[in-house]
Scaffold this motif. Structure first.
Motif, PDB file in Angstrom:
ATOM      1  N   VAL A 152       6.500   5.785  10.514  1.00  0.00           N
ATOM      2  CA  VAL A 152       5.803   4.533  10.241  1.00  0.00           C
ATOM      3  C   VAL A 152       6.381   3.429  11.105  1.00  0.00           C
ATOM      4  O   VAL A 152       7.604   3.283  11.221  1.00  0.00           O
ATOM      5  N   VAL A 153       5.489   2.642  11.703  1.00  0.00           N
ATOM      6  CA  VAL A 153       5.869   1.453  12.461  1.00  0.00           C
ATOM      7  C   VAL A 153       5.177   0.264  11.813  1.00  0.00           C
ATOM      8  O   VAL A 153       3.969   0.303  11.567  1.00  0.00           O
ATOM      9  N   LEU A 154       5.926  -0.786  11.527  1.00  0.00           N
ATOM     10  CA  LEU A 154       5.353  -1.978  10.895  1.00  0.00           C
ATOM     11  C   LEU A 154       4.815  -2.927  11.949  1.00  0.00           C
ATOM     12  O   LEU A 154       5.546  -3.368  12.838  1.00  0.00           O
ATOM     13  N   ALA A 155       3.533  -3.248  11.824  1.00  0.00           N
ATOM     14  CA  ALA A 155       2.955  -4.281  12.677  1.00  0.00           C
ATOM     15  C   ALA A 155       3.099  -5.650  12.032  1.00  0.00           C
ATOM     16  O   ALA A 155       3.223  -6.659  12.717  1.00  0.00           O
ATOM     17  N   GLU A 156       3.058  -5.696  10.698  1.00  0.00           N
ATOM     18  CA  GLU A 156       3.262  -6.921   9.921  1.00  0.00           C
ATOM     19  C   GLU A 156       4.046  -6.554   8.681  1.00  0.00           C
ATOM     20  O   GLU A 156       3.852  -5.471   8.112  1.00  0.00           O
ATOM     21  N   ASP A 157       4.933  -7.452   8.228  1.00  0.00           N
ATOM     22  CA  ASP A 157       5.774  -7.100   7.077  1.00  0.00           C
ATOM     23  C   ASP A 157       5.414  -7.847   5.802  1.00  0.00           C
ATOM     24  O   ASP A 157       6.096  -7.708   4.787  1.00  0.00           O
ATOM     25  N   GLY A 158       4.343  -8.634   5.817  1.00  0.00           N
ATOM     26  CA  GLY A 158       3.901  -9.301   4.602  1.00  0.00           C
ATOM     27  C   GLY A 158       4.500 -10.666   4.365  1.00  0.00           C
ATOM     28  O   GLY A 158       3.983 -11.445   3.558  1.00  0.00           O
ATOM     29  N   GLY A 159       5.603 -10.969   5.037  1.00  0.00           N
ATOM     30  CA  GLY A 159       6.207 -12.292   4.913  1.00  0.00           C
ATOM     31  C   GLY A 159       6.426 -12.717   3.477  1.00  0.00           C
ATOM     32  O   GLY A 159       7.013 -11.985   2.673  1.00  0.00           O
ATOM     33  N   PRO A 160       5.921 -13.892   3.092  1.00  0.00           N
ATOM     34  CA  PRO A 160       6.191 -14.432   1.758  1.00  0.00           C
ATOM     35  C   PRO A 160       5.430 -13.754   0.632  1.00  0.00           C
ATOM     36  O   PRO A 160       5.682 -14.047  -0.533  1.00  0.00           O
ATOM     37  N   GLU A 161       4.520 -12.836   0.955  1.00  0.00           N
ATOM     38  CA  GLU A 161       3.771 -12.168  -0.112  1.00  0.00           C
ATOM     39  C   GLU A 161       4.599 -11.115  -0.837  1.00  0.00           C
ATOM     40  O   GLU A 161       4.250 -10.716  -1.951  1.00  0.00           O
ATOM     41  N   VAL A 162       5.667 -10.641  -0.220  1.00  0.00           N
ATOM     42  CA  VAL A 162       6.424  -9.516  -0.762  1.00  0.00           C
ATOM     43  C   VAL A 162       7.460 -10.002  -1.765  1.00  0.00           C
ATOM     44  O   VAL A 162       8.207 -10.955  -1.511  1.00  0.00           O
ATOM     45  N   VAL A 163       7.496  -9.339  -2.915  1.00  0.00           N
ATOM     46  CA  VAL A 163       8.474  -9.665  -3.956  1.00  0.00           C
ATOM     47  C   VAL A 163       9.859  -9.223  -3.486  1.00  0.00           C
ATOM     48  O   VAL A 163      10.059  -8.056  -3.151  1.00  0.00           O
ATOM     49  N   PRO A 164      10.833 -10.141  -3.440  1.00  0.00           N
ATOM     50  CA  PRO A 164      12.186  -9.761  -2.994  1.00  0.00           C
ATOM     51  C   PRO A 164      12.772  -8.664  -3.870  1.00  0.00           C
ATOM     52  O   PRO A 164      12.640  -8.673  -5.098  1.00  0.00           O
ATOM     53  N   GLY A 165      13.423  -7.696  -3.222  1.00  0.00           N
ATOM     54  CA  GLY A 165      14.051  -6.597  -3.941  1.00  0.00           C
ATOM     55  C   GLY A 165      13.112  -5.485  -4.344  1.00  0.00           C
ATOM     56  O   GLY A 165      13.567  -4.469  -4.888  1.00  0.00           O
ATOM     57  N   SER A 166      11.810  -5.645  -4.109  1.00  0.00           N
ATOM     58  CA  SER A 166      10.848  -4.594  -4.467  1.00  0.00           C
ATOM     59  C   SER A 166      10.974  -3.421  -3.500  1.00  0.00           C
ATOM     60  O   SER A 166      11.587  -3.532  -2.435  1.00  0.00           O
ATOM     61  N   PRO A 167      10.386  -2.272  -3.840  1.00  0.00           N
ATOM     62  CA  PRO A 167      10.499  -1.115  -2.941  1.00  0.00           C
ATOM     63  C   PRO A 167      10.018  -1.403  -1.527  1.00  0.00           C
ATOM     64  O   PRO A 167      10.665  -1.006  -0.560  1.00  0.00           O
ATOM     65  N   ILE A 168       8.893  -2.086  -1.373  1.00  0.00           N
ATOM     66  CA  ILE A 168       8.393  -2.357  -0.025  1.00  0.00           C
ATOM     67  C   ILE A 168       9.302  -3.340   0.692  1.00  0.00           C
ATOM     68  O   ILE A 168       9.445  -3.285   1.919  1.00  0.00           O
ATOM     69  N   ASP A 169       9.960  -4.229  -0.047  1.00  0.00           N
ATOM     70  CA  ASP A 169      10.899  -5.161   0.584  1.00  0.00           C
ATOM     71  C   ASP A 169      12.080  -4.396   1.172  1.00  0.00           C
ATOM     72  O   ASP A 169      12.501  -4.656   2.309  1.00  0.00           O
ATOM     73  N   ARG A 170      12.599  -3.445   0.421  1.00  0.00           N
ATOM     74  CA  ARG A 170      13.710  -2.650   0.946  1.00  0.00           C
ATOM     75  C   ARG A 170      13.250  -1.744   2.080  1.00  0.00           C
ATOM     76  O   ARG A 170      13.974  -1.546   3.059  1.00  0.00           O
ATOM     77  N   LEU A 171      12.050  -1.230   1.954  1.00  0.00           N
ATOM     78  CA  LEU A 171      11.554  -0.302   2.968  1.00  0.00           C
ATOM     79  C   LEU A 171      11.290  -1.025   4.288  1.00  0.00           C
ATOM     80  O   LEU A 171      11.603  -0.502   5.363  1.00  0.00           O
ATOM     81  N   ARG A 172      10.719  -2.219   4.217  1.00  0.00           N
ATOM     82  CA  ARG A 172      10.383  -2.912   5.462  1.00  0.00           C
ATOM     83  C   ARG A 172      11.635  -3.304   6.248  1.00  0.00           C
ATOM     84  O   ARG A 172      11.556  -3.548   7.451  1.00  0.00           O
TER      85      ARG A 172
END
Length: 518
Positions: A273-293
């Motif tokens: 997986v390659v991230l083109a965008e990481d969601g910025g302020p939409e992502v909940v800090p500490g959530s799984p996607i936050d750690r993954l990104r």
């Protein structure tokens, strides 16, 4: 339900009731969202019994299932089981500042009482998010794993079928995945699908796009496909919103994504997986996607796309442990939980997990290519040409001897037609004379044309060169490849009458044609 994503998630878990005549399913749509417009018609097409929302909230039920916290769920007269409509609760709500999407306190707590009887999470790590939103909800949480991820894992045995359906047999499959909203891949980089399609060799790669159902619901298929039309005409496979994204993830070699759930599903399934965008302020800090990104490679706009795709690699095998609990057993846990809420014993036998269906998609073929070619030694009329073809997205007049433009005779863009050095006929001609007439007309109307190729109904290809006669090519190669190979020879001073046998190397294979007089 209020959105296509919620419908998809419920369809993943409803098989727990299959084969049980004690349970009858009815559906209702709370139409308070612009994403809910076609949900009713889609449910009716599936044969579902559909109750108007006004009737549903007045009728007592034994159990209610939802995959969204939107709407007046507190009005339902039934114990409510709430599922996430993605990997988990990891994104802030779009229209309520500071609220977590899927876990908004304003809808899940009424008069000091928790509305849902059960809140399903896929991993114990998500319990911290529930605790932070409202401790009152925490005792209602059930760690049940993710039925959708289990379907993806099970579908691995059908990978070759999925790849064939997506036009990726023998090719690298690059799948672009976008969630919805202003911070999504497509929201921030709408030109990325065309950029990737144009950057990778067409005979070695297939590019597919998965857009979140909300994108389709908000803008409509007509508008979405209009935006994507240049990329589609250059070979982009667009996966429909109803079904196909799971199969695309299973079939993928590389996923280019954002902070949507498909990133976690792909990474957990062992896809690069390659991230083109990481969601910025939409992502909940500490959530799984936050750690993954924080661990995934980023797609840099200042570097060539191809090299970044080539270097993409899966994360370590244990990454799924941090994202999904009870892998392979989630449906059993969901079934035990919902039947516990019903107060009856589950049916005997295992809870079935079904693989994703083979997708039905259009696999377009480019009508114009920018072709890079190289010629090996020519000996005794034998030559080898290596071709690398890219979908033609912008007019390419640079390095005319290194690249040339090739197009079929249905290409309607006058820019391609006027610049094409090679044109091939999409029709089969009854005789060499008819094919010659077609070639003569093509030379008369297209001043840049040097090679015209037409398939013959009885077999073989007529290859005509401006001012240089024509020959018949016998062999399995298609007209577009033979035309570009001959153009490569001409550009390097090898006349058509010197060629007797031509080997064409393209993609991961090669083919050989023989020339003889017409």
């Amino acid at each position: 339900m209020r959105s296509p994503a919620a419908l998809h998630r419920l369809m993943d878990v409803l098989p727990v009731f299959e084969g049980d005549p004690r349970v009858e399913l009815v559906f209702t749509v709370d139409g308070g969202s612009w994403f809910s417009d076609r949900l009713g018609s889609r449910l009716r097409e599936r044969g579902a019994v559909l109750l108007p929302w006004g009737e549903a909230v007045e009728h007592p039920f034994d159990l209610a299932l939802a995959a969204s916290d939107n709407g007046d769920l507190h009005r339902l007269a039934a114990p409510l089981v709430l599922f996430p409509h993605g990997v988990g609760y990891q994104r802030f709500a779009a229209h309520e500042a500071g609220a977590v999407s899927g876990l908004r306190r304003s809808t899940l707590v009424r008069d000091g009482r928790a509305v849902p009887s059960r809140i399903v999470v896929g991993h114990p790590g998500q319990l911290d998010v529930i605790r932070a939103v409202e401790p009152l909800l925490l005792p209602r949480a059930v760690v049940a794993g993710d039925p959708c991820f289990d379907r993806i894992r099970l579908s691995g045995r059908l990978r070759d079928r999925y790849r064939a359906a997506l036009g990726a047999t023998g090719k690298r499959l690059v799948v672009l995945c976008s969630t919805w909203g202003p911070h999504s891949l497509y929201g921030r980089q709408p030109g990325l699908p065309a950029r990737v399609v144009g950057a990778v060799a067409a005979d070695l790669n297939r590019v597919a796009l998965v857009l979140h159902p909300n994108v389709w619901a908000k803008h409509g298929p007509l508008q979405v496909r209009a935006w994507l039309r240049p990329a589609i005409e250059s070979g982009l496979v667009v996966v429909p919103p109803e079904e196909g994204w799971r199969a695309a993830l299973v079939a993928a070699d590389v996923v280019v994504s954002d902070h949507g759930s498909l990133t976690s599903y792909a990474a957990g399934a062992g896809v690069a997986v390659v991230l083109a965008e990481d969601g910025g302020p939409e992502v909940v800090p500490g959530s799984p996607i936050d750690r993954l990104r924080g661990r995934l490679a980023r797609l840099r706009p200042d570097l060539p796309v191809t090299g970044q795709l080539d270097s993409a690699a899966p994360l370590e095998a244990g990454i799924a442990d941090a994202l999904f609990a009870f892998r392979g057993r989630s449906m059993e846990r969901v079934r035990a939980m919902v039947y516990g809420e019903l107060g009856v014993r589950p049916p005997r036998g295992p809870a079935r997990v079904r693989p994703a269906p083979v997708p039905e998609v259009d696999v377009p073929t480019p009508t114009a290519y920018s072709v890079r070619s190289s010629l090996g030694p020519v000996e005794d009329g034998r030559a080898t040409v290596e071709l690398t073809r890219f979908p033609a997205l912008t007019y390419d007049e640079d390095q005319p001897h290194a690249r040339h433009l090739a197009a079929d005779d249905t290409e309607v863009d006058p820019g391609w037609a006027e610049r094409a050095a090679v044109v091939w006929s999409t029709a089969r001609h009854a005789s060499t004379a008819r094919a010659g007439e077609w070639a003569a007309a093509a030379f008369a109307g297209l001043p840049a044309l040097r090679v015209a190729v037409a398939a013959l109904r009885h077999g073989g290809l007529l290859v005509a060169v401006r001012g240089g006669g024509a020959v018949v090519a016998a062999g399995p190669a298609d007209a577009s490849l033979v035309g570009s190979a001959v153009q490569c020879c001409l550009a390097r001073g090898v006349a058509l009458d010197r060629l007797r046998r031509l080997t064409i190397v393209v993609g991961s294979g090669s083919t050989t044609v023989r020339f003889h007089a017409r």
